[in-house]
Design a protein around this motif. Structure first.
Motif, PDB file in Angstrom:
ATOM      1  N   UNK C 411       0.842  -1.204   0.000  1.00  0.00           N
ATOM      2  CA  UNK C 411       0.000   0.000   0.000  1.00  0.00           C
ATOM      3  C   UNK C 411       0.870   1.245   0.000  1.00  0.00           C
ATOM      4  N   UNK C 422       2.734  12.392  -9.509  1.00  0.00           N
ATOM      5  CA  UNK C 422       2.179  13.741  -9.355  1.00  0.00           C
ATOM      6  C   UNK C 422       3.272  14.799  -9.442  1.00  0.00           C
ATOM      7  N   UNK C 473       3.156   6.229   8.596  1.00  0.00           N
ATOM      8  CA  UNK C 473       3.714   7.558   8.374  1.00  0.00           C
ATOM      9  C   UNK C 473       4.149   7.731   6.925  1.00  0.00           C
ATOM     10  N   UNK C 475       2.874   6.368   4.296  1.00  0.00           N
ATOM     11  CA  UNK C 475       1.675   6.599   3.486  1.00  0.00           C
ATOM     12  C   UNK C 475       1.209   8.040   3.631  1.00  0.00           C
ATOM     13  N   UNK C 476       1.211   8.538   4.864  1.00  0.00           N
ATOM     14  CA  UNK C 476       0.759   9.904   5.093  1.00  0.00           C
ATOM     15  C   UNK C 476       1.616  10.893   4.298  1.00  0.00           C
ATOM     16  N   UNK C 477       2.937  10.758   4.404  1.00  0.00           N
ATOM     17  CA  UNK C 477       3.807  11.698   3.693  1.00  0.00           C
ATOM     18  C   UNK C 477       3.686  11.544   2.181  1.00  0.00           C
ATOM     19  N   UNK C 479       1.066  10.563   0.392  1.00  0.00           N
ATOM     20  CA  UNK C 479      -0.179  11.172  -0.098  1.00  0.00           C
ATOM     21  C   UNK C 479      -0.154  12.687   0.078  1.00  0.00           C
ATOM     22  N   UNK C 480       0.469  13.159   1.160  1.00  0.00           N
ATOM     23  CA  UNK C 480       0.624  14.610   1.304  1.00  0.00           C
ATOM     24  C   UNK C 480       1.492  15.168   0.184  1.00  0.00           C
ATOM     25  N   UNK C 482       1.744  13.918  -2.795  1.00  0.00           N
ATOM     26  CA  UNK C 482       0.908  13.919  -3.989  1.00  0.00           C
ATOM     27  C   UNK C 482      -0.004  15.148  -3.980  1.00  0.00           C
ATOM     28  N   UNK C 483      -0.553  15.452  -2.799  1.00  0.00           N
ATOM     29  CA  UNK C 483      -1.415  16.635  -2.678  1.00  0.00           C
ATOM     30  C   UNK C 483      -0.633  17.910  -2.961  1.00  0.00           C
ATOM     31  N   UNK C 486      -0.049  18.201  -6.555  1.00  0.00           N
ATOM     32  CA  UNK C 486      -1.291  18.469  -7.280  1.00  0.00           C
ATOM     33  C   UNK C 486      -1.708  19.928  -7.153  1.00  0.00           C
ATOM     34  N   UNK C 487      -1.464  20.476  -5.942  1.00  0.00           N
ATOM     35  CA  UNK C 487      -1.890  21.866  -5.670  1.00  0.00           C
ATOM     36  C   UNK C 487      -0.740  22.853  -5.866  1.00  0.00           C
TER      37      UNK C 487
END
Ligand code: CA
Ligand code: CA
Lengths: 158, 499, 499
Positions: C411, C422, C473, C475-477, C479-480, C482-483, C486-487
């Motif tokens: 995962x 991203x 942790x 995974x959190x970093x 996806x952050x 990726x965010x 993206x932004x």
């Protein structure tokens, strides 16, 4: 409360037949050289004659009971006849295991001996635990003392 | 061949384990009556009102601390559901009925009678209602009378909380008038007196009769939700190495459903008596209370059941719709039994009672400590018989586990918070239901997992790796939800709600 | 009669532990010479070439499976570093030198001589080079001669791999000419013969002298990286409940640095001898090989050290720059010692050797199994002395832990993959370094954590909850990240790289 199953009670007789046969030949000498007769003694040193028992012996020295109980107090049935039957059966297993070196290591107690053990806990502590045991000591439903008191016999290392 | 007779057998036959001073039967819900026969156990039971304190557990004397005020992300997660009004730390068993009566979830929102399943000694009331529905009375009961109890349970679950509570109060508690006057021993501290006095002669919190057969004091389970749920688990294919009697039952002919009161070992019963209540449940207005174990006890197996389930009205199952985002949400409640089932203690056959009701020596006797509470208050009895390690070391091992779990849980909380904000922003920017569908689904998954670990009361101890795994997944779904909401205008082509 | 003779032999075996037939000293790196004295241990040692297989571990006879081909996200993570060329499953100790010689990381990329620190019996070479730098020879050595070893270690680390390897080959291995001809017992299988023959008379993989004092066979540590690293850990404030000798040393006057060969307990040495190599390290061209334990052994404590560190040239520490994204990355390698340190086995004083070199009874004697390998191949000796539970049950417990870890790791792998895509997309859309800074930092953190668990070789077993926490942790970093990518055009005002 469930009574002892016939099955469990017969097995020692069968096992007894074999050492008798062995004793007829050289086997008797072997048995005694290996201090097999130490089964007939109550001295823990006698068990420790066999190096395979070293871990348990050393553990027993560290266990909470070494001042109050010897090997036989826990591992051998209390009644006279039962005691020598069990000793014969186990003595046979031990000599065979020791000689053929074909036993599972580490040694793990077998169901029948675990039951003898439990009976011995209760022989000494029955009064204390009679309320929590409330009858069930032999069936699958037994409150197994060693479930919690993992280390009484052989200290924390076991 | 019968020489190897168990000496203990002979001794036991000659002895009656308990001296019964008063009679107790299926209708005796007042624990004080039982206490006459078993004063030690009653003594422990009545101490469940006492104040205790551990880092993450314990029990307050006053109304406990609010969990939703402590963790703002938790309150936000629950917006749209009664839990956002009031959700507090648990405390001792003696408080369970009082705490339910006074929570804002009950006083400000309509609840069903099923709530009483786990907060009261309800069996007699179920039996009475069951029999009355057939025009009979309690006097017609056959012992525990499962058919009557089941009928009554369903009837009471369909009632409103207020009506069901009134039925509970009407049922006699088995104490005599004269007995009632003599109660509340003066040597008990004030809180105990209050708790015991609160329900004199009427309804009681969980009581002796809920866990014990009054004839022989053997453990039993009495809760319809559990009996039905565990039979479904047994009927599934999910391996249950920690519940050997289920594996044994599966090898049989299965002509009768698995029945814990018949099939379970005594050691299993020492957990099942707790699993009557310390479990995830559904108890809303749209279906009779049930435990969701048809696929297994893991977080995603329960989720799958909910995802595939329909209410009787044909609508998809859900607990509530999130006010801010419009997402359909599943609510998790205290899955202690489920999480314990995934841990190494369960696999090693260590039961709830082993840790939470350890034996304690009272004079010449060992009894089970009925002061059910945090084992950390009692490490020497709860842990040290098995772990011969210094008390501080054991406490430190627990704290290491709990602190890690707490940190990861807070991380997941922030991720969920970020996701909700992003969905709210997308909605404000004009995203429609179709465009928010994926994000909302991810919100449901993320919240379900975070809630599962948060609602579980051991702060991860019952199965540390499993709890961390669940939180890891929660974080993944939460951040994916944030991404989906952020990209609502241009979702990447391949975006599928990946597992 | 067989029974009698047999018991007699076994009784004899229990006495005299070992008989020295040949002399061994600090320069004897050939394990076969030691094997003359200690045939049982040598026998085990030489079986480390054997093929074995477990679900996630084991040892191949042929070149092992590629880890980067098995997990595409892993390869992608390493783009820009030699590990993206070649990274395989580990196998037995006898292969370590050969496997290093032939990896594409060495044949296609320049590496330093420090690589040999953990892949060869290098002490004699270090000592020789150290002495030679002072104009002396091996004959001038004072026993192990730490000062000379340290000097030589630094000199060899500064050399290229090729040059250092050549020095290694030049150092005699303590075997005599005649001895050499007699080797490679014909009864050994082909692979063993090859492995033993590969380095006859010259360089060897880790050998007896690396772990044992030749005078008394006591355990010792010989690796400069470890001795320096553990002293720094001792000097820190990080609690080390699993290493009592460090806590003891801290209470002393600290006039001398913590020295494992002096201060450690025997039980600790049974882990330290492995922690000489099974640890996270830096061994690139810009600094001498070191173990990063100044703040402690946890993943974020090592990260903090790296984040705050500068290379001698003043530039911030990093292992490589990611080709696709331009992010500065820290590479994790086999942190077995570090992860074990966070687990309950370490706290309970269970050492590496307890599980990986269990005692095995040879007649009346107990010897340590020098066939260092997966304990799952040997559950009865590795686990059952402590856990008296059926073998299948123990195997199942391990598998439950490893499967959970594997799923969560995959995962995290997908999350990291998503993040990289991203950032690549943002770059393509014109994002500049400033706009990508935050995303790249998150990439570093996410990769560092995922790599830490992936590079660790127990698939989570050594500390299950800790590994899951680290993955959570990661995974959190990811996806952050990726965010953030993206932004990149409109970062939310408050976005700070939250911890
Ligand atoms: Ca629920
Ligand atoms: Ca590194």
């Amino acid at each position: 409360m469930r009574g002892p199953s016939p099955n469990r009670s017969i097995r020692p007789w069968l096992a007894l037949a074999i050492p008798i046969g062995l004793a007829a030949g050289l086997g008797l000498y072997t048995f005694s050289y290996a201090e097999g007769l130490s089964y007939l003694s109550n001295d823990p040193g006698a068990c420790n004659n066999c190096h395979i028992m070293n871990d348990q012996y050393n553990g027993w020295l560290k266990g909470s009971h070494h001042a109050v109980a010897t090997c036989n107090d826990c591992h051998v049935p209390a009644g006279f006849v039962e005691k020598y039957l069990s000793k014969a059966a186990n003595g046979y297993h031990h000599s065979k295991g020791f000689t053929l070196q074909d036993f599972h290591e580490p040694i793990m107690i077998k169901a029948n001996n675990a039951k003898i053990l439990q009976d011995n806990c209760l022989r000494c502590h029955g009064d204390l635990v009679h309320e929590v045991v409330a009858g069930a000591t032999t069936a699958a439903d037994a409150v197994k003392c060693v479930h919690c008191h993992r280390s009484v016999g052989h200290g924390p290392t076991r | 061949a019968y020489m190897l007779v168990n000496i203990f057998t002979r001794k036991q036959e000659a002895r009656n384990p308990y001296l019964k001073l008063v009679n107790v039967d299926e209708t005796t819900t007042d624990p004080r009556v039982w206490g006459t026969n078993w004063p030690r156990q009653f003594d422990g039971y009545s101490r469940t009102v006492d104040q205790t304190h551990t880092r993450y557990g314990g029990s307050e004397g006053a109304i406990p601390e609010s969990r939703i005020e402590r963790d703002p992300w938790l309150k936000r997660m629950f917006l749209g559901y009664a839990f956002s009004l009031d959700f507090r730390d648990r405390r001792g068993h003696a408080f369970m009925l009082y705490d339910q009566e006074q929570t804002l979830r009950v006083t400000e929102r309509a609840q069903t009678g099923a709530c009483l399943h786990c907060h009261s000694a309800a069996t007699t009331t179920w039996r009475r209602i069951g029999l009355e529905s057939e025009g009979k009375t309690l006097a017609d009961a056959h012992g525990f009378d499962w058919p009557a109890v089941m009928t009554g349970f369903k009837a009471l679950s369909a009632m409103s909380y207020v009506d069901a509570h009134a039925e509970l109060m009407k049922t006699p508690d088995g104490s005599t008038e004269s007995f009632r006057d003599s109660i509340v021993p003066a040597d008990k501290p004030a809180t105990t007196q209050q708790a015991l006095a609160a329900h004199v002669g009427e309804a009681h919190p969980v009581s002796c009769v809920d866990c014990h057969d009054p004839q022989n004091m053997e453990l039993r389970v009495t809760r319809p939700g559990f009996v039905t749920g565990i039979a479904k688990l047994a009927a599934s294919n999910e391996p249950t190495p920690h519940l050997p009697s289920i594996e044994r039952w599966r090898k049989g002919n299965r002509s009768k459903a698995y029945d814990p009161n018949v099939d379970a070992t005594r050691q299993e019963m020492r957990s099942f008596s707790c699993a009557q209540c310390h479990v995830e449940y559904y108890c809303g207005p749209k279906a009779t209370l049930f435990f969701p174990w048809d696929n297994g006890l893991k977080v995603e197996q329960i989720e799958k059941l909910y995802e595939e389930m329909k209410f009787p009205d044909g609508k998809p199952f859900l607990d509530f719709v999130h006010t801010e985002t419009g997402a359909p949400i599943f609510k998790a409640q205290h899955p202690e039994f489920e999480l314990w089932s995934q841990g190494v203690h369960a696999r090693a056959g260590v039961s709830c009672a082993d840790c939470h009701m350890p034996y304690t020596r009272e004079g010449a006797m060992k009894v089970s400590d009925h002061w059910v509470r945090s084992p950390l208050l009692n490490i020497n009895r709860s842990c040290q018989p098995c772990h011969q390690v210094a008390e501080e070391e054991l406490a430190a091992r627990v704290q290491t586990i709990q602190d890690r779990n707490h940190a990861l849980m807070s991380r997941a909380g922030h991720a969920v918070d970020g996701m909700i904000s992003a969905i709210v922003a997308a909605k404000a920017a004009g995203a429609n239901d179709e465009q928010l569908k994926h994000a909302r689904e991810l919100q449901r998954r993320a919240q379900w997992r975070l809630d599962f670990v948060n609602a579980e009361n051991s702060m991860g101890f019952h199965a540390p790796q499993e709890a961390a795994r669940i939180l890891g997944e929660s974080i993944d779904y939460a951040r994916q939800g944030e991404l989906a909401a952020t990209r609502w205008k241009n979702p990447p082509p391949a975006t599928q709600p990946g597992r």
